[in-house]
Write an enzyme that holds these catalytic residues in place. Structure first.
Site, PDB file in Angstrom:
ATOM      1  N   LYS A  71       0.792  -1.230   0.000  1.00  0.00           N
ATOM      2  CA  LYS A  71       0.000   0.000   0.000  1.00  0.00           C
ATOM      3  C   LYS A  71       0.831   1.290   0.000  1.00  0.00           C
ATOM      4  CE  LYS A  71      -4.503  -1.043   0.252  1.00  0.00           C
ATOM      5  NZ  LYS A  71      -4.553  -2.487   0.429  1.00  0.00           N
ATOM      6  N   SER A 129      -9.089  -0.222   6.278  1.00  0.00           N
ATOM      7  CA  SER A 129      -9.164  -1.216   7.348  1.00  0.00           C
ATOM      8  C   SER A 129      -7.803  -1.415   7.993  1.00  0.00           C
ATOM      9  CB  SER A 129      -9.656  -2.547   6.791  1.00  0.00           C
ATOM     10  OG  SER A 129      -8.629  -3.143   6.035  1.00  0.00           O
ATOM     11  N   ASN A 160      -3.983  -1.461   6.254  1.00  0.00           N
ATOM     12  CA  ASN A 160      -2.697  -1.306   5.584  1.00  0.00           C
ATOM     13  C   ASN A 160      -2.556   0.024   4.851  1.00  0.00           C
ATOM     14  OD1 ASN A 160      -1.708  -3.733   6.475  1.00  0.00           O
ATOM     15  ND2 ASN A 160      -2.465  -4.863   4.695  1.00  0.00           N
ATOM     16  N   GLN A 203      -1.874   2.659   7.520  1.00  0.00           N
ATOM     17  CA  GLN A 203      -0.488   2.652   7.966  1.00  0.00           C
ATOM     18  C   GLN A 203       0.416   3.275   6.901  1.00  0.00           C
ATOM     19  OE1 GLN A 203       0.262  -1.233   9.556  1.00  0.00           O
ATOM     20  NE2 GLN A 203       2.456  -0.896   9.603  1.00  0.00           N
ATOM     21  N   GLY A 253     -10.503  -3.842  -3.794  1.00  0.00           N
ATOM     22  CA  GLY A 253     -11.163  -2.859  -4.664  1.00  0.00           C
ATOM     23  C   GLY A 253     -10.579  -2.846  -6.059  1.00  0.00           C
ATOM     24  N   GLY A 254      -9.450  -3.530  -6.238  1.00  0.00           N
ATOM     25  CA  GLY A 254      -8.880  -3.699  -7.569  1.00  0.00           C
ATOM     26  C   GLY A 254      -7.778  -2.733  -7.953  1.00  0.00           C
ATOM     27  N   GLY A 255      -7.304  -1.923  -7.007  1.00  0.00           N
ATOM     28  CA  GLY A 255      -6.210  -1.010  -7.329  1.00  0.00           C
ATOM     29  C   GLY A 255      -4.920  -1.751  -7.627  1.00  0.00           C
ATOM     30  N   ASP A 313     -17.188  -9.717  -4.815  1.00  0.00           N
ATOM     31  CA  ASP A 313     -17.806  -8.602  -5.552  1.00  0.00           C
ATOM     32  C   ASP A 313     -17.211  -8.415  -6.946  1.00  0.00           C
ATOM     33  OD1 ASP A 313     -15.687  -7.865  -3.641  1.00  0.00           O
ATOM     34  OD2 ASP A 313     -15.797  -5.889  -4.556  1.00  0.00           O
ATOM     35  N   SER A 333       0.666  -9.801  -1.039  1.00  0.00           N
ATOM     36  CA  SER A 333       0.370  -8.370  -0.912  1.00  0.00           C
ATOM     37  C   SER A 333       0.721  -7.758   0.435  1.00  0.00           C
ATOM     38  CB  SER A 333      -1.109  -8.139  -1.209  1.00  0.00           C
ATOM     39  OG  SER A 333      -1.903  -8.940  -0.349  1.00  0.00           O
ATOM     40  N   ASN A 343       0.705  -8.147   7.607  1.00  0.00           N
ATOM     41  CA  ASN A 343       0.341  -7.641   8.936  1.00  0.00           C
ATOM     42  C   ASN A 343      -0.720  -8.533   9.583  1.00  0.00           C
ATOM     43  OD1 ASN A 343       2.097  -5.393   8.933  1.00  0.00           O
ATOM     44  ND2 ASN A 343       0.710  -4.339   7.523  1.00  0.00           N
TER      45      ASN A 343
HETATM   46  C1  LIG Z   1      -5.361  -3.424   0.152  1.00  0.00           C
HETATM   47  C2  LIG Z   1      -4.881  -4.795   0.152  1.00  0.00           C
HETATM   48  C3  LIG Z   1      -5.291  -5.696  -0.836  1.00  0.00           C
HETATM   49  C4  LIG Z   1      -6.278  -5.346  -1.928  1.00  0.00           C
HETATM   50  O1  LIG Z   1      -5.856  -4.317  -2.769  1.00  0.00           O
HETATM   51  P1  LIG Z   1      -6.899  -3.590  -3.727  1.00  0.00           P
HETATM   52  O2  LIG Z   1      -6.134  -2.548  -4.414  1.00  0.00           O
HETATM   53  O3  LIG Z   1      -7.989  -3.021  -2.839  1.00  0.00           O
HETATM   54  O4  LIG Z   1      -7.467  -4.618  -4.630  1.00  0.00           O
HETATM   55  C5  LIG Z   1      -4.758  -6.961  -0.797  1.00  0.00           C
HETATM   56  N1  LIG Z   1      -3.902  -7.362   0.168  1.00  0.00           N
HETATM   57  C6  LIG Z   1      -3.490  -6.523   1.131  1.00  0.00           C
HETATM   58  C7  LIG Z   1      -2.532  -7.022   2.147  1.00  0.00           C
HETATM   59  C8  LIG Z   1      -3.964  -5.209   1.154  1.00  0.00           C
HETATM   60  O5  LIG Z   1      -3.545  -4.387   2.121  1.00  0.00           O
END
Ligand SMILES: *Cc1c(COP(=O)(O)O)cnc(C)c1O
Length: 311
Positions: free
Chosen positions: A48, A73, A75, A78, A175-177, A205, A299, A302
């Site tokens: 993130k 929520s 990450n 932070q 959310g797909g970013g 979703d 991804s 934590n």
């Molecule tokens: C935010 C997050 C995701 C999802 O990322 P998007 O961009 O919302 O699809 C996946 N894994 C972790 C650990 C995240 O913090």
């Protein structure tokens, strides 16, 4: 510089240059034909910071002095707090009252102001909007913004640079970013690469939206993957997913936990449930046959102490 309307790999390349001083180039760990990109070892424990840094470093200085506001929520909270602290500006973060304690504490430690809300009854965007009116600050959205998508995609840029010849990528989807940034740069670097998403069955979703051909909103989902509890894909991320992502695979809660265990025991890597979703899709036979080298984006990492005990 790219136009705002056409999101492309060029955005990701620009982001890579902009954020380079603030992020780690995370390692890649191989396990058979899978190449895991370890964003669980990124600053702030997740990818993130890539998007947050790209967005915040693009805010004009005078505007930046009014601070930044984010809802998340964990990450993204932070990450925003780390970048704000680094630049010496105030961050206000809207977090659900049931966010993992480790994520709330880590955000607070960075000097951010935390505004708690009830995920089931309150609208986080409304609360963030109120704070923006009060402070005149700038919103750092978690995924639905081209600069956030572009920053997130720099993880795939590094992975493809470090591991030549990948024939597919697997990316978890909230959310797909993350997946839209990764897909844009991956397909630009190698038009033949196949990009797959992975989502919890219980928070499907994006899977539903892709099938319906329009953005579907689901009720607040109950999944252990707290980073993937989004209600719908973003207005900006969904078209990118529709055009560049071949398929979304669904994984069960049991598969997520088992993937966490295997990645921990085999690779000595602690990944959080959201981060294990892409590994679960890869390890539990969801991918099509014939793939020889697959990049799997881990991804984030934590995890609350309680969940580690329960594993
Ligand atoms: C935010 C997050 C995701 C999802 O990322 P998007 O961009 O919302 O699809 C996946 N894994 C972790 C650990 C995240 O913090």
């Amino acid at each position: 510089m790219s136009e705002a309307g056409d999101f492309s790999g060029a955005w990701v390349r620009e982001a890579a240059v902009r954020i380079q001083p603030l992020i780690y180039r995370t390692p890649v760990v191989q396990w058979g034909r899978f190449f895991f990109k370890c964003e669980n070892l990124q600053r702030g424990g997740a990818f993130k910071i890539r998007g947050a840094a790209n967005r915040i470093l693009s805010i004009p200085k005078q505007q930046l002095e009014r601070g930044v506001v984010a809802f998340s929520s964990g990450n993204h909270a932070q990450a925003t707090a780390i970048v704000a602290e680094h630049l010496g500006v105030q961050a206000a973060i809207v977090m659900p009252s049931d966010a993992p304690r480790a994520k709330v504490e880590a955000t607070r430690e960075r000097g951010a102001r935390i505004i708690s809300y009830d995920r089931l009854t309150e609208d986080r965007e409304q609360i963030a909007g109120r704070i923006l009116e009060e402070t005149g600050g700038t919103l750092v959205p978690p995924y639905n913004h081209h600069l956030i998508m572009a920053g997130a995609g720099t993880a795939a840029l590094e992975l493809i640079e470090d591991v030549p010849g990948l024939d597919a990528l697997v990316v978890c989807v909230g959310g797909g970013g993350f997946i839209s940034g990764c897909a844009a740069i991956a397909r630009e670097m190698n038009p033949a690469i196949r990009v797959f998403g992975a989502e919890p069955e219980r928070a499907n979703d994006v899977w539903q939206s892709v099938r319906a051909g329009r953005r579907i909103t689901i009720p607040p989902p109950d999944t252990i993957a707290d980073g993937l509890r989004t209600l719908s894909p973003g207005v900006l991320t969904f078209p990118v997913i529709q055009s560049l992502v071949e398929e979304i695979f669904l994984v069960s809660e049991e598969e997520i936990l088992e993937a966490m265990r295997r990645v921990l025991y085999r690779l000595k890597l602690l990944v959080e449930p959201s981060g294990a979703v892409s590994a679960a899709a890869a390890l539990f036979g969801k991918l099509p046959g014939g793939l020889k080298k697959v990049g799997v984006l881990l991804s984030g990492g934590n995890v609350d102490a309680e969940l580690i005990r329960n594993l």
